[in-house]
Design an enzyme around this catalytic site. Structure first.
Site, PDB file in Angstrom:
ATOM      1  N   ASP A 194       4.810  -3.826  18.874  1.00  9.65           N
ATOM      2  CA  ASP A 194       4.083  -2.824  19.653  1.00  9.65           C
ATOM      3  C   ASP A 194       3.101  -2.107  18.740  1.00  9.65           C
ATOM      4  OD1 ASP A 194       5.527  -1.131  18.044  1.00  9.65           O
ATOM      5  OD2 ASP A 194       6.524  -0.055  19.653  1.00  9.65           O
TER       6      ASP A 194
ATOM      7  N   ASP B 168       2.195   1.834  17.530  1.00 12.88           N
ATOM      8  CA  ASP B 168       2.711   3.201  17.596  1.00 12.88           C
ATOM      9  C   ASP B 168       1.665   4.195  17.110  1.00 12.88           C
ATOM     10  OD1 ASP B 168       5.689   2.396  18.002  1.00 12.88           O
ATOM     11  OD2 ASP B 168       5.125   1.301  16.201  1.00 12.88           O
TER      12      ASP B 168
ATOM     13  N   ASP C 109       3.132   2.827  22.087  1.00 11.25           N
ATOM     14  CA  ASP C 109       3.893   4.081  22.101  1.00 11.25           C
ATOM     15  C   ASP C 109       3.013   5.216  21.612  1.00 11.25           C
ATOM     16  OD1 ASP C 109       6.209   2.952  22.948  1.00 11.25           O
ATOM     17  OD2 ASP C 109       7.393   3.477  21.173  1.00 11.25           O
TER      18      ASP C 109
END
Ligand code: DCT
Ligand code: MG
Length: 422
Positions: free
Chosen positions: A232, A234, A346
């Site tokens: 992902d 962040d 995120d």
């Protein structure tokens, strides 16, 4: 066995073992048939672990067993394997022989037997058996769905669900996150590259500055540690004036949503209040910032420069159809050939007064963070979280604005992000 000091000394000098230590080493090894042993401090936060790993065969084996333990919700066993793998990750050479491991910390009986098996037979029978087990394979597939953790996957497995097909046919009720996870399964299980992370950084930066001029974003997680891929992207967002960051997340999310960048998002509100919550409690410290778990829609347009505008135009032409609806049932089957991909992103908002702690906490690795907190508690009687550092005996918070200050409070040498890859 060697004294730990050579490791710390050479770490400080940024050099391999100095000549004197080498002589010491040789003397101690005269009866060990020229085998070089290693010595390593026991907490991962006392070590420098770069991405250069000389023992990937061994660390992959131990990491798989750690993952399997985590999937079985055996946290203690998982951590033991993670710690063992982390010790091997920081060794300066390939391990050829079990005798080289004498005296190393964190290598329990179980880990040692796995290592022995790999060194002697080229593979660990336990790892191979785990990899091929129906349960491991199924739990791996099911937890690959965003929003599905070990508990849910295990419940489904016990209901006879082992594949995405079976899950789709089962009539199981999925929550909004899981439905989005299933819709974008293939994309989300494909690594995100640094180049993609950089494009997303530009987009998030544009959003943040548009809704609050002066606000700042920092890329955290694995990419800050120098990784070239991740699962992902962040980000940590803050504003130099305390309090200005309040309400920022919902504005950023609205901006991104209006521009068609979000396939899914769920924001949780900041719940940390120092006065009320008291010193950081390690178990809950990851959830208390204003945080947005999202799935981005990233255009595959290649040309840099014009990137953002093209992405915008592209997104507005074909707005996402599945942010909360269940329109796209096929997910992985229908995603091929499309001009965009889904990426997990995120976002975390921190007040500037907690920024140093948030940055340290969100840079990782997960094991490095766990070890920092364990070091703080066990060796320094302090409680460290992503919000604050509390001195338990003096009953006071230790204020810091930079990561360097926090390491110094903890009595640790500063370890830069690229060396936190434990
Ligand atoms: N983190 C943590 N403890 C957790 C979860 C996260 O300390 N239980 C911190 C450390 C890393 C950071 O948050 C971001 O989490 P991930 O994205 O899961 O980790 P990563 O290192 O960025 O891994 P990847 O490169 O695969 O995204
Ligand atoms: Mg990450």
């Amino acid at each position: 066995l060697l004294d730990v000091s050579w490791y710390t000394e050479s770490m400080r000098a940024g050099l391999p073992v100095d000549i004197q230590d080498k002589h010491k080493l040789q003397e101690q090894q005269t009866d060990e048939a020229e085998t070089e042993t290693f010595s390593v401090p026991s907490y991962a936060c006392q070590r420098r672990t770069t991405l250069e790993n000389h023992n990937t065969v061994l660390t992959d084996a131990l990491s798989l067993l750690a993952e399997n333990a985590e999937l079985s919700e055996e946290e203690g066993r998982g951590v033991a394997f993670r710690r063992a793998a982390a010790v091997l990750k920081c060794l300066p050479k390939v391990v050829m022989d079990m005798t080289q491991l004498r005296g190393l910390p964190c290598l329990g009986e179980h880990s040692l037997s796995v290592i022995k098996d790999v060194l002697e037979n080229g593979a660990s029978s336990e790892v191979e058996a785990t990899k091929n087990s129906e349960r491991y394979k199924a739990l791996k597939i099911l937890t690959g769905i965003f929003g599905v953790g070990a508990k849910t996957a295990d419940r489904w497995f016990r209901d006879g669900i082992q594949t995405l097909h079976q899950l789709r046919d089962s009539g199981q009720t999925l929550n909004r996150a899981q439905q989005a996870g299933l819709d974008h399964y293939d994309d989300i299980n494909q690594s995100v590259t640094k180049a993609e992370a950089d494009i997303i950084s530009e987009i998030v930066e544009k959003a943040v500055v548009a809704v609050l001029p002066g606000a700042q974003i920092t890329l955290t997680g694995g990419f800050r540690r120098g990784k070239l891929t991740g699962h992902d992207v962040d980000f940590l967002i803050t504003h130099p004036e305390e309090g200005r960051e309040e309400g920022l997340m919902s504005k950023v999310v609205s901006w991104l949503e209006t521009q068609g960048f979000l396939l899914y998002q769920k924001t949780t509100r900041n719940s940390y209040l120092e006065a009320k919550d008291g010193p950081a409690r390690p178990a809950s410290n990851m959830d208390r910032f204003e945080r947005c778990l999202s799935i981005f829609r990233l255009s595959k347009e290649k040309k840099r420069g014009a990137e953002l505008t093209e992405t915008l135009t592209e997104n507005l032409k074909t707005p996402p159809s599945c942010s909360s609806s269940h329109v796209q049932q096929g997910g992985d089957r229908e995603e091929g050939g499309k001009p965009w991909r889904a990426v997990r992103v995120d976002l975390v908002v921190s007040p500037i007064s907690q920024f140093g702690f948030a940055l340290l906490g969100w840079t990782g690795s997960k094991l490095f963070e766990r070890e920092l907190r364990r070091w703080a508690g066990r060796e320094k009687s302090m409680s460290l979280s992503s919000h604050a550092l509390f001195h338990n005996k003096q009953s006071r918070y230790l204020r810091a604005t930079t990561e360097e200050e926090i390491f110094s409070y903890l009595g640790l040498e500063y370890v830069k992000p690229s060396e936190r890859n434990a």
